[in-house]
Design a protein around this motif. Sequence first.
Motif, PDB file in Angstrom:
ATOM      1  N   ASP A 164       4.959 -11.208 -20.756  1.00 52.68           N
ATOM      2  CA  ASP A 164       5.826 -10.891 -19.780  1.00 52.68           C
ATOM      3  C   ASP A 164       5.832  -9.766 -19.272  1.00 52.68           C
ATOM      4  OD1 ASP A 164       7.491  -9.466 -21.503  1.00 52.68           O
ATOM      5  OD2 ASP A 164       8.596 -10.879 -22.304  1.00 52.68           O
ATOM      6  N   ASN A 165       6.635  -9.319 -18.410  1.00 52.48           N
ATOM      7  CA  ASN A 165       6.595  -8.078 -17.464  1.00 52.48           C
ATOM      8  C   ASN A 165       7.275  -7.065 -18.311  1.00 52.48           C
ATOM      9  OD1 ASN A 165       6.982 -10.528 -15.299  1.00 52.48           O
ATOM     10  ND2 ASN A 165       5.213  -9.229 -15.079  1.00 52.48           N
ATOM     11  N   THR A 166       8.033  -7.292 -19.420  1.00 50.48           N
ATOM     12  CA  THR A 166       8.909  -5.974 -19.963  1.00 50.48           C
ATOM     13  C   THR A 166       7.883  -4.961 -20.624  1.00 50.48           C
ATOM     14  OG1 THR A 166       8.891  -7.350 -22.095  1.00 50.48           O
ATOM     15  CG2 THR A 166      10.632  -7.692 -20.646  1.00 50.48           C
ATOM     16  N   THR A 167       8.475  -3.906 -20.842  1.00 51.09           N
ATOM     17  CA  THR A 167       7.782  -2.777 -21.355  1.00 51.09           C
ATOM     18  C   THR A 167       7.432  -2.925 -22.808  1.00 51.09           C
ATOM     19  OG1 THR A 167       8.684  -0.944 -19.898  1.00 51.09           O
ATOM     20  CG2 THR A 167       7.807  -0.267 -21.847  1.00 51.09           C
ATOM     21  N   LYS A 168       6.109  -2.810 -23.426  1.00 50.13           N
ATOM     22  CA  LYS A 168       5.686  -3.096 -24.528  1.00 50.13           C
ATOM     23  C   LYS A 168       5.743  -1.492 -25.350  1.00 50.13           C
ATOM     24  CE  LYS A 168       5.044  -6.900 -22.814  1.00 50.13           C
ATOM     25  NZ  LYS A 168       6.004  -7.858 -22.816  1.00 50.13           N
ATOM     26  N   THR A 169       5.996  -1.555 -26.585  1.00 50.72           N
ATOM     27  CA  THR A 169       6.098  -0.279 -27.431  1.00 50.72           C
ATOM     28  C   THR A 169       5.307  -0.631 -28.466  1.00 50.72           C
ATOM     29  OG1 THR A 169       8.099   0.320 -26.428  1.00 50.72           O
ATOM     30  CG2 THR A 169       7.457   1.600 -28.341  1.00 50.72           C
ATOM     31  N   PHE A 170       4.390   0.656 -29.036  1.00 57.72           N
ATOM     32  CA  PHE A 170       3.598   0.517 -30.259  1.00 57.72           C
ATOM     33  C   PHE A 170       4.124   1.961 -31.001  1.00 57.72           C
ATOM     34  CE2 PHE A 170       0.340   2.100 -32.954  1.00 57.72           C
ATOM     35  CZ  PHE A 170      -0.143   0.807 -33.638  1.00 57.72           C
ATOM     36  N   ASN A 171       4.786   1.859 -32.168  1.00 57.88           N
ATOM     37  CA  ASN A 171       5.155   3.147 -32.864  1.00 57.88           C
ATOM     38  C   ASN A 171       4.048   3.397 -33.912  1.00 57.88           C
ATOM     39  OD1 ASN A 171       7.761   3.482 -31.809  1.00 57.88           O
ATOM     40  ND2 ASN A 171       8.252   1.374 -32.689  1.00 57.88           N
ATOM     41  N   PHE A 172       3.780   4.798 -33.704  1.00 55.19           N
ATOM     42  CA  PHE A 172       2.786   5.244 -34.783  1.00 55.19           C
ATOM     43  C   PHE A 172       3.553   5.692 -36.027  1.00 55.19           C
ATOM     44  CE2 PHE A 172       0.572   6.141 -30.897  1.00 55.19           C
ATOM     45  CZ  PHE A 172      -0.593   5.449 -31.091  1.00 55.19           C
ATOM     46  N   ALA A 173       3.156   4.820 -37.138  1.00 58.42           N
ATOM     47  CA  ALA A 173       3.789   5.181 -38.692  1.00 58.42           C
ATOM     48  C   ALA A 173       3.320   6.824 -38.833  1.00 58.42           C
ATOM     49  CB  ALA A 173       3.325   4.205 -39.468  1.00 58.42           C
ATOM     50  N   ASN A 174       3.976   7.206 -39.694  1.00 65.16           N
ATOM     51  CA  ASN A 174       3.804   8.671 -40.270  1.00 65.16           C
ATOM     52  C   ASN A 174       3.155   9.557 -39.260  1.00 65.16           C
ATOM     53  OD1 ASN A 174       4.366   7.704 -42.695  1.00 65.16           O
ATOM     54  ND2 ASN A 174       2.174   6.769 -42.857  1.00 65.16           N
ATOM     55  N   HIS A 175       3.572   9.324 -37.903  1.00 62.44           N
ATOM     56  CA  HIS A 175       3.102  10.519 -36.746  1.00 62.44           C
ATOM     57  C   HIS A 175       1.779  11.206 -37.113  1.00 62.44           C
ATOM     58  CE1 HIS A 175       6.977   9.437 -35.288  1.00 62.44           C
ATOM     59  NE2 HIS A 175       7.675  10.039 -36.581  1.00 62.44           N
ATOM     60  N   PRO A 176       0.591  10.711 -37.053  1.00 59.20           N
ATOM     61  CA  PRO A 176      -0.756  11.072 -37.140  1.00 59.20           C
ATOM     62  C   PRO A 176      -0.935  12.019 -35.949  1.00 59.20           C
ATOM     63  CG  PRO A 176      -1.104   8.908 -36.588  1.00 59.20           C
ATOM     64  CD  PRO A 176       0.435   8.982 -36.862  1.00 59.20           C
ATOM     65  N   SER A 177      -1.803  13.030 -36.324  1.00 61.18           N
ATOM     66  CA  SER A 177      -2.221  13.978 -35.373  1.00 61.18           C
ATOM     67  C   SER A 177      -3.291  13.594 -34.899  1.00 61.18           C
ATOM     68  CB  SER A 177      -2.534  15.400 -35.923  1.00 61.18           C
ATOM     69  OG  SER A 177      -1.092  15.955 -36.281  1.00 61.18           O
ATOM     70  N   ALA A 178      -3.760  13.463 -33.695  1.00 60.62           N
ATOM     71  CA  ALA A 178      -5.072  12.752 -32.841  1.00 60.62           C
ATOM     72  C   ALA A 178      -5.312  13.391 -31.480  1.00 60.62           C
ATOM     73  CB  ALA A 178      -5.072  11.432 -32.890  1.00 60.62           C
ATOM     74  N   ARG A 179      -6.634  13.326 -31.341  1.00 63.62           N
ATOM     75  CA  ARG A 179      -7.035  13.824 -29.768  1.00 63.62           C
ATOM     76  C   ARG A 179      -7.256  12.298 -29.111  1.00 63.62           C
ATOM     77  NH1 ARG A 179     -11.860  17.672 -27.368  1.00 63.62           N
ATOM     78  NH2 ARG A 179     -11.740  16.530 -25.120  1.00 63.62           N
ATOM     79  N   TYR A 180      -7.956  11.503 -29.619  1.00 66.24           N
ATOM     80  CA  TYR A 180      -8.350  10.122 -29.167  1.00 66.24           C
ATOM     81  C   TYR A 180      -7.808   8.863 -29.788  1.00 66.24           C
ATOM     82  CZ  TYR A 180     -12.291  13.204 -28.090  1.00 66.24           C
ATOM     83  OH  TYR A 180     -13.106  14.118 -27.405  1.00 66.24           O
ATOM     84  N   LEU A 181      -7.418   8.185 -28.725  1.00 63.89           N
ATOM     85  CA  LEU A 181      -6.951   6.956 -28.842  1.00 63.89           C
ATOM     86  C   LEU A 181      -7.511   5.657 -28.602  1.00 63.89           C
ATOM     87  CD1 LEU A 181      -3.027   6.959 -28.196  1.00 63.89           C
ATOM     88  CD2 LEU A 181      -4.014   6.887 -30.376  1.00 63.89           C
ATOM     89  N   LYS A 182      -7.644   4.484 -29.251  1.00 65.88           N
ATOM     90  CA  LYS A 182      -8.464   3.581 -28.793  1.00 65.88           C
ATOM     91  C   LYS A 182      -7.564   2.136 -28.916  1.00 65.88           C
ATOM     92  CE  LYS A 182     -12.882   2.941 -30.304  1.00 65.88           C
ATOM     93  NZ  LYS A 182     -13.959   2.392 -31.199  1.00 65.88           N
ATOM     94  N   ILE A 183      -7.509   1.661 -27.933  1.00 65.84           N
ATOM     95  CA  ILE A 183      -6.694   0.212 -27.984  1.00 65.84           C
ATOM     96  C   ILE A 183      -8.148  -0.832 -28.044  1.00 65.84           C
ATOM     97  CG2 ILE A 183      -5.221  -1.398 -26.939  1.00 65.84           C
ATOM     98  CD1 ILE A 183      -3.892   1.006 -25.908  1.00 65.84           C
TER      99      ILE A 183
END
Length: 648
Positions: free
Chosen positions: A406-425
Amino acid sequence: GTWIDYFSGQEYSGDCIINSFDAPIWKLPVFIKRGAIIPMNNPNNHVSEIDRNLRTYEIYPFGKSSFTQYDDDGVTQAYKNGTGATTLIESNLSGDVATITVHPTKGDFNGFIKQKTTIFKINVTAKPKNITVIIGEKKQKITEVNSLEDFNKNTTTYFYNAAPNLNQFATPGSEFAKVSMIKNPQVWVKVAPVNIATSKVAVEIKGFEFNPTNKLKQHSGSLAMPENVQASDSSKTAYSLKLTWDAVPNTDFYEIAFNGMRYTTIKRTHFLFDNLHPETEYSFKIRAVNKDGNSEWTTVQAKTKVNPLEFAIHDIVAQSSAADEEDNEIYKLFNFDDKDTWHTKYGQKAIPFNIVMDLKTINQLDKFEYLPRMSGRNGIISKGTVEYSLDKNKWIPAGAFDWKTDNTTKTFNFANHPSARYLKINVEQGAGNYGSGRELYVFKVPGTESYLPGDINNDHKIDNNDLTSYMNYTGLRKGDADFEGYISKGDINKNDLIDAYDISVVATQLDGGVQTDDSAAQVSGSLQITTAKQKYKKGETIEVMVKGTNLTHVNALGFALPYNQQDYEYEGIQSLNIGSMENFTNDRLHSDGSKVLYPTFVNEGNKPPLNGTENLFIIKLKAKQNVTFNLKPGEGILVDKNLEYINF
C-alpha cells in the motif's frame, strides 16, 4: 568573579555570555580574572631570546590571591626526577593598600640563574600615592621616572604608564602601525637584581585604585519592561528561535536569561538562539539595562518546529541492478524531494533486483524509511532482505522485511545499530514485478557523528594530507603502538591492517576522482614472486621478481612479505611495468618485533589500471649471511576503481 578585558580594561561580571564584543582581527578576546598574577617574559621570537636574568609579573590586585611559578632547564628530562624550582607570589589588597610579595625561590636545576631583576606591572586606573620596595625586611630607596626610556635605563625605579599602547610590533609605516591598542593604566616597578633564592621581594602600593569606567553603560533614566517580545512562526526552525522586541528608551543594552545563563550586552532588538532541539518548549526572560540599573524581566515562551529528517543521511549515491525508466532514475529515490518518483523500466520485469547505496560516510545506522508512490501500486516494494558493509565487499545480513503493498511509509529498523558505509536492499517482491518509490531516507542514530572514510586527519575532508598520512602508515597493524585511535579509523575494510584498499579510498577521490569502470568489469588476477636462484651468499643482492598474472582492472595492489632481519636487509624497489601507480611501500618493524615488508602501489586520481600478465617490479634484498631464499608473500590484495577487491 570579576573579569577584565586585557586589551581595554573594561570590566565584566562572570556567569554571562558577552555579545557585541569588539574583536577586530588583531584582537584575540582575552579576559583576566581580578586577583590574577601572570608571570611573563620579555617579548621574543624564539626561546633563545628570553632574558634569563629578568622575571616579570603582571598583577591585578583584588582581595588575597597567590600563584606558584615553576621553572626547570626547559631542555632535559631532569624534571621527571623532581629537578626544578618553584616561586610563590602573593597579592593582598586591603583597603587602598596593595602588597605584592615574591617569596624566595625553592629548588634548583642546571643553568638556574639566581641573580635576577624583578619587574612588576600593576594594573590601576589612577596614579597611586606612594610606592615602597622591600627586599627581605629592608625598605629600598626607589625613584620615579617619567618615561619608559628612563625606566629601562635605571635599576630600582617606577613609572606610571598612563596609557600603555600594546601595538609595539607592527611594521613601521604600515596601516596597522596606526592602530592604537590602549589598555588601562599601569604602574611599572623595577627592582635591582637580587639573589632570588635567598631574598624576598615585595612592593607596597598606597592609594591603589582599580575602578574602570564602564563604557558600555552611557544612558540614565527609568527603564520600562521590554514589550511585544516574541518568536514569530516565520522565523522558527527545528533548531533555532529568533526573539524580537520593541526598543526601550534610555537603554544601553538588553539581557536575556536562558537555560541558567545570562546573555548580556545585546545592543539590537533581536537575538537568535540556535543549536536547540526540535519540537521543544523554551522559556526566556529579557530586560533593559543602563547605568542606573535595569528594568523588570519580561518572560516569553516559544517552541521549536519539528524536523523529522534531522538525522537522515544526505548525498547518498545508489545503483540498481534493474534498469531505470528514463526520467525516473534511481537518484530520485534519494534526493529529498518526495514530489518526484523512481521507477524501473516500464514493461520490463525487474524482480529480483538489488539496490546498493553508498552513504559516502560511515554511520551508526538507526533505520530507513521507504516512501512508496502515492498513486497506483506498480513497483511498491513488499518483500526482501537488507545487508550492510564497510567496504562493499564483505556484506553482513541485517534482516528481512515483509510489507503491505500500500502507499503508507515503510520502516526497517537496524538491530544493535551497526556502523556501515554501504547498504544493500535485495528486492524479492514488488507489485507488477517492478520497483518504484518517492523517497528512501536512511537515518543514523540520533546524536552520532558521520565519519568520512579515509579522513585520517579528521578535518572533515579528503585531500593530499590524508594520502600523505597513509604513506606513513602503510603496513601499520593492530597491536602496533601507533595503531589505536585515529589511525585505526583509517583501517576502512577492518582487516586490522592499513593496506592498498584503505589507501585507495582516498586516492580514488583525488585529482578529480576516478571514472568508475562498468559494474561488470571487476578486478581479477594474482601476483607471484620468484628469484633467480635459491641460495645466496652473505653480501649478495637478492632480486625478487613480482609478476602479475591475468590482471584485470587492477587500480591498486599490495601484499606482506615477512622476513628475518638477521638474514635480510631491505635495499629498495625497482619499478618495471607498474604503470602510473604511486609507490606506498613500507618496510616496517612491528611492535611484536616482527619485520615485514609491505610492497604497495596505488593509482592516484583517474589513471589507467593494470591489465594482462607482466613483470611489475623487483624487490631488492641484501643477504646478511648465507641464506636459502624461502620467503612467502601473504595478505595479498588487488583493488579496482570501484573499490571492489580480491585477496590472494
